[in-house]
Design a protein around this motif. Structure first.
Motif, PDB file in Angstrom:
ATOM      1  N   GLY A  91      63.335  84.392  50.746  1.00 19.02           N
ATOM      2  CA  GLY A  91      62.879  83.034  50.473  1.00 19.02           C
ATOM      3  C   GLY A  91      62.630  82.386  51.809  1.00 19.02           C
ATOM      4  N   THR A  92      61.586  81.607  51.910  1.00 20.38           N
ATOM      5  CA  THR A  92      61.312  80.933  53.182  1.00 20.38           C
ATOM      6  C   THR A  92      60.981  79.457  53.000  1.00 20.38           C
ATOM      7  OG1 THR A  92      59.010  81.662  53.032  1.00 20.38           O
ATOM      8  CG2 THR A  92      60.475  82.950  54.447  1.00 20.38           C
ATOM      9  N   SER A  93      60.640  79.052  51.770  1.00 20.02           N
ATOM     10  CA  SER A  93      60.196  77.662  51.613  1.00 20.02           C
ATOM     11  C   SER A  93      61.316  76.694  51.999  1.00 20.02           C
ATOM     12  CB  SER A  93      59.711  77.417  50.195  1.00 20.02           C
ATOM     13  OG  SER A  93      60.709  77.767  49.265  1.00 20.02           O
ATOM     14  N   LYS A  99      61.214  75.816  55.613  1.00 21.85           N
ATOM     15  CA  LYS A  99      60.192  74.817  55.949  1.00 21.85           C
ATOM     16  C   LYS A  99      60.727  73.427  55.646  1.00 21.85           C
ATOM     17  CE  LYS A  99      56.828  78.067  54.090  1.00 21.85           C
ATOM     18  NZ  LYS A  99      56.021  78.355  52.889  1.00 21.85           N
ATOM     19  N   ALA A 129      52.230  73.115  49.833  1.00 28.87           N
ATOM     20  CA  ALA A 129      53.576  73.421  50.326  1.00 28.87           C
ATOM     21  C   ALA A 129      53.931  72.496  51.490  1.00 28.87           C
ATOM     22  CB  ALA A 129      53.669  74.881  50.768  1.00 28.87           C
ATOM     23  N   ARG A 161      57.087  77.403  44.219  1.00 25.43           N
ATOM     24  CA  ARG A 161      57.052  78.809  44.623  1.00 25.43           C
ATOM     25  C   ARG A 161      56.343  79.568  43.519  1.00 25.43           C
ATOM     26  NH1 ARG A 161      62.046  76.968  44.472  1.00 25.43           N
ATOM     27  NH2 ARG A 161      62.393  77.546  46.641  1.00 25.43           N
ATOM     28  N   GLY A 180      54.982  84.126  49.243  1.00 24.48           N
ATOM     29  CA  GLY A 180      55.862  84.206  50.404  1.00 24.48           C
ATOM     30  C   GLY A 180      55.598  85.386  51.335  1.00 24.48           C
ATOM     31  N   LYS A 185      63.057  83.782  39.645  1.00 27.36           N
ATOM     32  CA  LYS A 185      63.254  82.547  40.396  1.00 27.36           C
ATOM     33  C   LYS A 185      63.724  81.396  39.502  1.00 27.36           C
ATOM     34  CE  LYS A 185      59.831  83.822  43.970  1.00 27.36           C
ATOM     35  NZ  LYS A 185      60.144  83.429  45.364  1.00 27.36           N
ATOM     36  N   TYR A 210      49.268  75.476  43.497  1.00 24.95           N
ATOM     37  CA  TYR A 210      50.116  75.535  44.695  1.00 24.95           C
ATOM     38  C   TYR A 210      49.439  76.384  45.771  1.00 24.95           C
ATOM     39  CZ  TYR A 210      54.497  76.118  47.328  1.00 24.95           C
ATOM     40  OH  TYR A 210      55.475  76.105  48.288  1.00 24.95           O
ATOM     41  N   ASN A 211      49.433  75.874  46.984  1.00 24.03           N
ATOM     42  CA  ASN A 211      48.937  76.679  48.115  1.00 24.03           C
ATOM     43  C   ASN A 211      49.654  76.201  49.374  1.00 24.03           C
ATOM     44  OD1 ASN A 211      47.706  74.326  49.062  1.00 24.03           O
ATOM     45  ND2 ASN A 211      45.678  74.902  48.322  1.00 24.03           N
TER      46      ASN A 211
HETATM   47  C1  LIG Z   1      56.492  79.248  51.976  1.00 23.39           C
HETATM   48  C2  LIG Z   1      55.660  79.564  50.803  1.00 23.39           C
HETATM   49  C3  LIG Z   1      56.133  80.440  49.812  1.00 23.39           C
HETATM   50  C4  LIG Z   1      57.524  81.067  49.857  1.00 23.39           C
HETATM   51  O1  LIG Z   1      58.309  80.565  48.813  1.00 23.39           O
HETATM   52  P1  LIG Z   1      59.800  81.123  48.549  1.00 23.39           P
HETATM   53  O2  LIG Z   1      60.032  81.057  47.100  1.00 23.39           O
HETATM   54  O3  LIG Z   1      60.744  80.288  49.294  1.00 23.39           O
HETATM   55  O4  LIG Z   1      59.823  82.516  49.040  1.00 23.39           O
HETATM   56  C5  LIG Z   1      55.303  80.720  48.741  1.00 23.39           C
HETATM   57  N1  LIG Z   1      54.077  80.177  48.641  1.00 23.39           N
HETATM   58  C6  LIG Z   1      53.588  79.330  49.560  1.00 23.39           C
HETATM   59  C7  LIG Z   1      52.225  78.757  49.399  1.00 23.39           C
HETATM   60  C8  LIG Z   1      54.358  78.996  50.674  1.00 23.39           C
HETATM   61  O5  LIG Z   1      53.859  78.166  51.608  1.00 23.39           O
END
Ligand SMILES: *Cc1c(COP(=O)(O)O)cnc(C)c1O
Length: 725
Positions: free
Chosen positions: A602-604, A607, A580, A505, A128, A511, A575-576
């Motif tokens: 947190g930002t996911s 999105k 995402a 994430r 993140g 988490k 995961y990448n």
């Molecule tokens: C957006 C994103 C994150 C952020 O995840 P959070 O747990 O919401 O902070 C992490 N990794 C990738 C690849 C992302 O695109």
């Protein structure tokens, strides 16, 4: 070497499509759907296999295919059009910053970060923090903010993840070939590569400067893998967050001091330096030294000037997220350096200590960065509060609410994550100006015009696309592990029409990835309900040294191979940013259950909300704020797990929150999703989807975030720095 490859590409491209070269080397393709289309159309399988890397597509596409493309007048016209749009974008003066703030006296902001997540094709990020830094640059570019960025160019980047047969995470290290990435070596006027010297004990370490162009914003990346360096120095920029504390201090010297010198060498004179996390804090030392020499002033005077022009953002309340260096290590690497500062060694160390007189205390980069900046912030309202409390002892005689750490809540760069189809739907019904940012109240009315059926149709297609990707990936996972072949074929996993929950994430323990698995029997009943089936897709990497995080992955994978979870609960490897994007567009619910208040933002989930996906989240980070702002007359953009009560007993806390989560899924989420009208549409669900799009997205995006940074920090810092000069 890289330059040669680039020239070859350029020469090999027929004149009528030669602008593809410019389009490939400006990362604006990452958020410009028509440009991405061009490369995907040129060679779809290369585009997919290269992690959507236009440079590799151009280097790998066959001559025959190029000839074909040249003969396709519709294609060449599309190239011309995309190139013209890029030129116009680069030249435009009609940006938010220009219009609101003119040229700000020609000032430049330098933004430093240890990681940048711009695209899955440029693997120099871990999670993140990096994605946020990448999005910061994209929005700075879109808004015309005069910003340059500095980071490190890692030979291996962050690891690729594979699971062993027992579900244990394996880390694969690929070597980045810089010549195949959207990067160019920065060159001096005489054509030689730009190399800077970083003073290390007994020798200088050299670092070459590369450039990634992110729209209008240049990102300068330092690389120590040069034959002139000692072997151990060549490895300084080998891995992101790899190695031990000594590797870390070496990397941070290269980032902070090398980065400062790189800008100097390039003739860029920033007035404001923004440190994204403490990793780059050493840049303040170099800035102080330079000012002392140039003006013949004292350390204290130089420090005051540097503070005036420095912004620092802290990103986590988790202890492991802050650098602490032992005093001996500090002395080994910085002892020689501070001779120029003309202050006693213990006074220097005191700048990074809670207690200046505690000779045993480690030097903390966060404390040092706070002491070097006039502007400091956390990344959500709650995190601002938590940070003020965490660092209040540094500000004696200051009440906690007066501690000078504010907050700017994080965001996401919308066009990097919003599906092009949904963006098209918005163009059609909201008018194209929504892209410049409509307010929530404008959007609320405009979304009334969006036909629910069309929105649902697009979302359904994204879910199906996700299923295709998941099955494909699981198949290749299975082909590798022959022994697993019998347990599942990969082809029949997941139901394209079932309510799909996403959890992806970093697998940091706070988490709590396995909260949902706490009561397997209850979860089984939820997933296998014949009238209302539910399924879950997990993804994420654990830090290589985080055994606890790896254990969580093993538990998820273990359960995914047992009945009745098989085919209903899956774990996707590696995961990448690309994964995402597919997930936040294709799932129905985004699950986020960190232990409050450890998730700074947190930002996911932002999105996800942009794509009409509903958040189910504990009241931590950004969701605490977004949830509180939900208006009674809007459909809620998701659900909150529990309330914000914290219990001292963590075990009890988990039980309460797992219960609340199961209750939500059983009583609210699944029933609402499967409540269909005569046309088969879940009307009330779609209302919430729209609400997520019009209440969350206008606030939780990086355009809003950058406007805040500019107006609350960058512009005032420019002013006060100038007044000191
Ligand atoms: C957006 C994103 C994150 C952020 O995840 P959070 O747990 O919401 O902070 C992490 N990794 C990738 C690849 C992302 O695109």
């Amino acid at each position: 070497m890289a330059e040669q490859i680039r020239t070859t590409t350029e020469n090999a491209l027929p004149a009528s499509i030669s602008r593809l070269h410019d389009l490939a080397y400006n990362l604006r393709w990452q958020w410009d759907a028509p440009t991405r289309e061009l490369f995907a159309r040129l060679d779809l399988s290369l585009w997919e296999s290269s992690n959507q890397n236009p440079v590799l597509v151009l280097q790998g596409v066959g001559q025959e295919r190029l000839n074909e493309a040249v003969g396709d007048s519709e294609y060449t016209a599309a190239v011309d059009h995309a190139a013209a749009m890029l030129d116009a974008y680069m030249a435009s003066d009609a940006t938010w910053f220009r219009q609101e703030h003119g040229d700000a006296g020609g000032s430049t902001i330098a933004y430093f970060s240890a990681e940048f997540g711009l695209s899955e094709a440029l693997p120099i990020y871990s999670g993140g923090l990096g994605v946020l830094a990448g999005d910061h640059l994209k929005s700075a570019s879109d808004l015309g903010i005069p910003l340059v960025a500095v980071g490190l160019l890692y030979q291996q980047g962050y690891f690729r993840q594979r699971l062993s047969e027992s579900g244990w995470q394996q880390e694969l290290c690929d070597t980045n070939d810089f010549g195949k990435l959207p990067l160019v070596p920065e060159r001096a006027p005489d054509g030689t590569p730009v190399v800077v010297e970083v003073p290390f004990p007994e020798r200088p370490v050299l670092a070459q400067v590369w450039r990634a162009q992110v729209g209008r914003v240049p990102l300068f990346l330092l690389d120590t893998n040069l034959p002139e360096n000692r072997p151990e120095d060549r490895d300084i920029t080998d891995q992101l967050y790899g190695g031990d504390v000594e590797t870390r201090i070496r990397q941070e010297l290269v980032l902070g001091i090398g980065g400062y010198r790189a800008l100097e060498r390039l003739g860029i004179e920033p007035t404001v330096y923004h440190m994204n996390e403490g990793h780059s804090a050493f840049l303040s030392l170099e800035r102080i030294c330079t000012l002392m020499q140039q003006r013949g002033i004292s350390f204290a005077e130089a420090r005051t000037i540097v503070q005036a022009g420095s912004v620092f953002t802290t990103h986590t309340p988790v202890a492991a997220g802050h650098d602490y260096f032992p005093p001996e290590l500090m002395h080994r690497y910085l002892g020689h350096f501070t001779q120029n500062l003309d202050i006693p060694w213990h006074e220097f160390l005191a700048l990074g200590r809670h207690d200046p007189n505690n000779e045993g205390e480690y030097f903390c980069q966060t404390i040092f960065a706070l002491r070097m900046s006039s502007y400091a912030n956390g990344v959500s309202r709650l995190h601002g509060e938590v940070s003020r409390d965490m660092w209040k002892s540094l500000y004696l005689d200051t009440a906690v609410e007066e501690v000078p750490i504010g907050h700017v809540t994080n965001g996401v760069h919308l066009l990097s994550y919003l599906s092009p189809q949904l963006a098209g739907l918005c163009d059609q019904y909201l008018g194209a100006t929504w892209r410049q940012g409509h307010t929530a109240s404008q959007l609320r009315e405009e979304f009334d015009r969006v036909p629910s059926g069309e929105l649902w149709q697009i979302h359904t297609k994204h879910r199906w696309d996700l299923m295709r990707v998941v099955r494909q990936r699981l198949r290749s996972q299975l082909e590798r592990d022959q022994s697993l072949e019998e347990s599942s074929s990969g082809a029949d996993v997941l139901n394209p029409d079932a309510l799909t929950i996403g959890f992806a994430r970093r697998f940091a323990t706070y988490k709590r990835a396995t909260l949902l698995l706490r009561d397997p029997d209850r979860l089984a009943r939820i997933l296998t309900n014949p009238a209302r089936p539910v399924q879950v897709v997990f993804a994420g990497k654990a830090h290589p040294r985080d055994e606890g995080g790896k254990e969580l992955i093993r538990r998820v994978v273990g359960l995914s191979r047992q009945e009745p979870f098989r085919g209903r609960l899956v774990f996707l490897e590696d995961y990448n940013i690309g994964v995402a994007r597919t997930l936040v567009q294709g799932v129905d619910v985004w699950l986020n259950n960190p232990q409050r208040p450890l998730e700074a933002s947190g930002t996911s989930g932002m999105k996800a909300a942009a794509n009409g996906v509903l958040n189910v989240s504990t009241l931590d980070g950004w969701w605490d704020e977004a949830w509180a702002a939900t208006r009674d007359d809007d459909a809620p953009p998701g659900w909150a797990i529990g309330d914000s009560t914290s219990y001292d007993d963590k075990e009890y806390q988990e039980r309460v929150e797992a219960d609340a989560l199961y209750n939500l899924l059983e009583r609210e989420v699944a029933p609402l999703y499967y409540d269909r009208d005569g046309d088969g549409l879940p009307r009330r669900w779609i209302e919430r989807m729209k609400s997520a799009m019009y209440t969350v997205s206008p606030v939780y995006n990086t355009d809003r975030m950058l406007r805040e940074y500019a107006e609350r920090y960058y512009l005032p810092a420019m002013d006060s720095y100038r007044q000191m000069r």
